[in-house]
Scaffold this active site. Sequence first.
Site, PDB file in Angstrom:
ATOM      1  CG  ASN A  75      -1.833  -1.093   1.419  1.00 14.37           C
ATOM      2  OD1 ASN A  75      -2.148  -1.467   2.532  1.00 14.37           O
ATOM      3  ND2 ASN A  75      -2.289  -1.671   0.322  1.00 14.37           N
ATOM      4  CG  ASP A 135     -10.068  -0.981  -5.222  1.00 20.96           C
ATOM      5  OD1 ASP A 135     -11.147  -1.354  -4.719  1.00 20.96           O
ATOM      6  OD2 ASP A 135      -9.005  -1.582  -5.044  1.00 20.96           O
ATOM      7  CG  ASN A 136     -15.216  -2.557  -5.262  1.00 21.51           C
ATOM      8  OD1 ASN A 136     -16.449  -2.650  -5.279  1.00 21.51           O
ATOM      9  ND2 ASN A 136     -14.544  -2.230  -4.160  1.00 21.51           N
ATOM     10  CB  CYS A 193      -4.937  -0.107  -8.458  1.00 19.37           C
ATOM     11  SG  CYS A 193      -5.758   1.400  -8.963  1.00 19.37           S
ATOM     12  CB  CYS A 352      -6.293 -14.070  -9.562  1.00 19.33           C
ATOM     13  SG  CYS A 352      -8.031 -13.710  -9.879  1.00 19.33           S
TER      14      CYS A 352
END
Length: 390
Positions: A75, A135-136, A193, A352
Amino acid sequence: MAVQDLPELSPSEMRRFGRHLVLPEFGLERQRRLKAGSVLLVGAGGLGSPTALYLAAAGVGRIGLVDPDVVEETNLQRQIAHGHSTLGRQKTESAAQRMRDLNPDVVVERHDVFLTVENALEIIAGYDVVVDGTDNFPTRYLVNDACAKLGKPNVFGGVLRFDGQVSVFDASRGPCYRCVFPEPPPSELAPNCAEAGVLGVLPGVIGALQATEAIKLLSGLGEPLIGRLLVYDGLDLSFQTVDLMKASGCPCCSGRPEDIVLRETRMVCSAPTVGGSLSADELQTRLDAGEPILLLDVRNPPEWAGGTIPGALQLSKPDIDQAVQAVLHEGAAREGTSLAAIPRDRDVVVYCQSGMRSSAVIRELVAAGYEASRLLNLDRGFSAWVGRNT
Ligand SMILES: [Zn+2]
């Protein structure tokens, strides 16, 4: 709020915010409006870090942080509210510490949870302005719908690779996020990202712009970015502004706000699903039973460093992409590539972080001659494994 009802500034606040107070356009009244105001930051990561720090430093009275994650080393390339000294701690706690260091008077409220259909209205209702630093796509639609229902302005920001976007969605005064983006893109076209990468300073640029809009909304300064989308290109270093329109038929803008129903947004993949899938709990059961499964982790080395399923073979998706290309287009023998390590005679569970890259890998392996029935995708990926019940 009427001027006489606004909170007074203490002598130390008068000193700390002196550079605001000398701005004729800003002055004492707007500073008191910031002190009376509240902002909810959804996400205390790349975008949330600069936003949290600048809003605290600017004198916003109360700031809520929604983030279930802990600080990880990966991060720190961009999430500047955190540091080595707070690795492993809740992001909300880590950010709150820095915010109080900048402004001891700020009230920070921590929400160490995912924003969900069940809790979104209750959490968002408690704040004047919402800043979306997620971020989604599912969370982004949820923030939009909840803000439209509650009549709250939503300062949107998005970043990927070198590019960013900012807008203020306020369904009572202009278009909302759904007016502009009615449906999420197919999952394979929506990398986050972690998958696609991001220049570390980019969320700093976009987050600082989101903080600017939040300060303007709370203080009544300037013209908010309602009905406009600011598009930032970090490689050209250019900003463009695109006018946005309310969409007829938008489910958030066409009826009464109180009738908006919050729903879970599901990401769909437009490519055909190949092979089977299993849940994290099912995988645990099969591993406990001693089944000879091969686990294939297709994430990237920095993600492996943050934890993996014990015994997994680590081959990143780019490596597999390259090996499959060599086999398909250059006629290379499978044995001469990294594919040689993937057995054909037993079940292979591919994973993943979220289940998207792994389903793409399964399609490639089938194209390279693997039996689809032997390939299983781990639903919701390593995230689900970490959060499983056992
Ligand atoms: Zn709308």
